[in-house]
Design a protein around this motif. Structure first.
Motif, short mmCIF file in Angstrom:
data_model
loop_
_atom_site.label_atom_id
_atom_site.label_comp_id
_atom_site.label_asym_id
_atom_site.label_seq_id
_atom_site.Cartn_x
_atom_site.Cartn_y
_atom_site.Cartn_z
N THR A 95 0.83 -1.20 0.00
CA THR A 95 0.00 0.00 0.00
C THR A 95 0.86 1.26 0.00
OG1 THR A 95 -1.85 1.12 1.06
CG2 THR A 95 -0.21 0.17 2.52
N GLN A 96 0.33 2.30 -0.58
CA GLN A 96 1.05 3.57 -0.57
C GLN A 96 0.79 4.35 0.71
OE1 GLN A 96 0.35 5.87 -4.08
NE2 GLN A 96 1.13 4.29 -5.46
N HIS A 97 -0.24 3.96 1.45
CA HIS A 97 -0.63 4.67 2.67
C HIS A 97 -0.73 3.67 3.82
CE1 HIS A 97 -1.41 8.12 0.13
NE2 HIS A 97 -2.14 7.34 -0.65
N LEU A 98 0.43 3.24 4.30
CA LEU A 98 0.48 2.20 5.31
C LEU A 98 -0.24 2.60 6.60
CD1 LEU A 98 1.38 -0.56 6.25
CD2 LEU A 98 3.63 0.42 6.80
N ASP A 99 -0.09 3.83 7.02
CA ASP A 99 -0.75 4.25 8.26
C ASP A 99 -2.27 4.15 8.13
OD1 ASP A 99 1.77 4.70 9.25
OD2 ASP A 99 1.63 6.88 9.23
N ASN A 100 -2.82 4.48 6.96
CA ASN A 100 -4.26 4.33 6.73
C ASN A 100 -4.66 2.86 6.77
OD1 ASN A 100 -4.57 7.09 6.43
ND2 ASN A 100 -4.55 7.03 4.20
N HIS A 101 -3.84 2.02 6.17
CA HIS A 101 -4.08 0.57 6.16
C HIS A 101 -4.15 0.06 7.60
CE1 HIS A 101 -3.76 -3.65 5.03
NE2 HIS A 101 -2.70 -3.76 5.80
N ILE A 102 -3.21 0.47 8.43
CA ILE A 102 -3.18 0.05 9.83
C ILE A 102 -4.41 0.59 10.56
CG2 ILE A 102 -1.93 0.31 12.01
CD1 ILE A 102 0.68 0.29 10.28
N GLN A 103 -4.73 1.84 10.32
CA GLN A 103 -5.89 2.47 10.97
C GLN A 103 -7.18 1.72 10.61
OE1 GLN A 103 -5.54 5.14 13.06
NE2 GLN A 103 -7.70 5.05 13.57
N ASN A 104 -7.29 1.30 9.36
CA ASN A 104 -8.50 0.61 8.89
C ASN A 104 -8.62 -0.81 9.45
OD1 ASN A 104 -9.28 2.82 7.35
ND2 ASN A 104 -8.28 2.06 5.50
N HIS A 105 -7.56 -1.33 10.04
CA HIS A 105 -7.57 -2.69 10.57
C HIS A 105 -7.48 -2.74 12.10
CE1 HIS A 105 -6.70 -3.61 6.36
NE2 HIS A 105 -7.19 -4.81 6.63
N GLN A 106 -7.83 -1.66 12.77
CA GLN A 106 -7.69 -1.61 14.23
C GLN A 106 -8.48 -2.72 14.93
OE1 GLN A 106 -5.70 0.45 16.41
NE2 GLN A 106 -4.73 0.40 14.41
N GLU A 107 -9.70 -2.95 14.52
CA GLU A 107 -10.51 -3.99 15.17
C GLU A 107 -9.90 -5.37 14.94
OE1 GLU A 107 -15.03 -5.77 15.13
OE2 GLU A 107 -14.69 -3.75 14.40
N GLN A 108 -9.48 -5.64 13.70
CA GLN A 108 -8.86 -6.93 13.42
C GLN A 108 -7.56 -7.11 14.20
OE1 GLN A 108 -10.01 -4.84 11.03
NE2 GLN A 108 -10.80 -5.96 9.27
N LEU A 109 -6.76 -6.05 14.29
CA LEU A 109 -5.51 -6.13 15.04
C LEU A 109 -5.78 -6.54 16.48
CD1 LEU A 109 -3.75 -2.98 13.58
CD2 LEU A 109 -2.90 -5.33 13.39
N SER A 110 -6.78 -5.94 17.08
CA SER A 110 -7.15 -6.27 18.45
C SER A 110 -7.58 -7.73 18.56
CB SER A 110 -8.28 -5.35 18.91
OG SER A 110 -8.70 -5.70 20.21
N ASN A 111 -8.40 -8.18 17.62
CA ASN A 111 -8.86 -9.57 17.63
C ASN A 111 -7.69 -10.54 17.43
OD1 ASN A 111 -11.53 -8.83 17.99
ND2 ASN A 111 -11.97 -8.82 15.80
N TRP A 112 -6.78 -10.21 16.52
CA TRP A 112 -5.64 -11.09 16.26
C TRP A 112 -4.73 -11.20 17.47
CZ3 TRP A 112 -4.69 -8.20 11.06
CH2 TRP A 112 -5.62 -8.65 10.10
N VAL A 113 -4.48 -10.09 18.14
CA VAL A 113 -3.65 -10.12 19.35
C VAL A 113 -4.32 -11.00 20.39
CG1 VAL A 113 -2.80 -8.72 21.28
CG2 VAL A 113 -2.49 -7.91 18.93
N ASP A 114 -5.63 -10.87 20.55
CA ASP A 114 -6.36 -11.71 21.51
C ASP A 114 -6.25 -13.19 21.15
OD1 ASP A 114 -7.13 -9.47 22.93
OD2 ASP A 114 -9.16 -9.40 22.09
N HIS A 115 -6.37 -13.52 19.85
CA HIS A 115 -6.24 -14.91 19.41
C HIS A 115 -4.85 -15.44 19.72
CE1 HIS A 115 -10.01 -14.63 17.18
NE2 HIS A 115 -9.93 -15.94 17.02
N ILE A 116 -3.85 -14.67 19.42
CA ILE A 116 -2.47 -15.12 19.66
C ILE A 116 -2.23 -15.35 21.15
CG2 ILE A 116 -0.03 -14.44 19.53
CD1 ILE A 116 -0.75 -13.07 16.84
N ASP A 117 -2.81 -14.48 21.99
CA ASP A 117 -2.67 -14.66 23.43
C ASP A 117 -3.21 -16.01 23.88
OD1 ASP A 117 -1.40 -12.25 23.89
OD2 ASP A 117 -3.23 -11.19 24.45
N GLN A 118 -4.24 -16.50 23.21
CA GLN A 118 -4.83 -17.79 23.57
C GLN A 118 -3.93 -18.96 23.19
OE1 GLN A 118 -8.70 -18.14 21.79
NE2 GLN A 118 -9.38 -16.17 22.56
N TYR A 119 -3.09 -18.77 22.16
CA TYR A 119 -2.32 -19.89 21.63
C TYR A 119 -0.84 -19.88 22.04
CZ TYR A 119 -6.44 -20.30 18.78
OH TYR A 119 -7.74 -20.41 18.37
N SER A 120 -0.40 -18.80 22.65
CA SER A 120 1.02 -18.76 23.01
C SER A 120 1.24 -19.14 24.46
CB SER A 120 1.60 -17.37 22.75
OG SER A 120 0.91 -16.38 23.45
#
Length: 92
Positions: free
Chosen positions: A67-92
């Motif tokens: 992407t040319q606008h990485l910060d926007n990409h990250i901003q648009n995935h805030q909910e998924q990022l939170s969910n992914w971190v929670d998932h990883i916490d369950q498996y590590s």
């Protein structure tokens, strides 16, 4: 010395959590996400639900890398990022 399964999950979690908290990141971090997920997917220790989450994370890293606008990409995935971190916490 290669990273073991738990170390790889922790690395992935740290990068994703930093993206979530800072709302910014770098192309090299996206590339690291891709490499780490690829390595985890090759491991035989994964359940199907973990593979699904890792596939989503891989796609996020790949899209972020190009992407040319990485910060926007990250901003648009805030909910998924939170969910992914929670998932990883369950498996590590």
């Amino acid at each position: 010395m290669p990273l073991d399964y738990t170390d790889q999950l922790n690395l992935l979690r740290d990068i994703l959590q930093n993206h979530q908290e800072d709302c910014c990141g770098s192309v090299s971090e996206c590339e690291q996400i891709e490499r780490t997920v690829k390595s985890l997917l090759l491991s035989g220790e994964l359940t199907p639900d973990v593979k699904d989450v890792l596939t989503e994370i891989y796609s996020y890293g790949q899209q972020g890398k190009y992407t040319q606008h990485l910060d926007n990409h990250i901003q648009n995935h805030q909910e998924q990022l939170s969910n992914w971190v929670d998932h990883i916490d369950q498996y590590s």
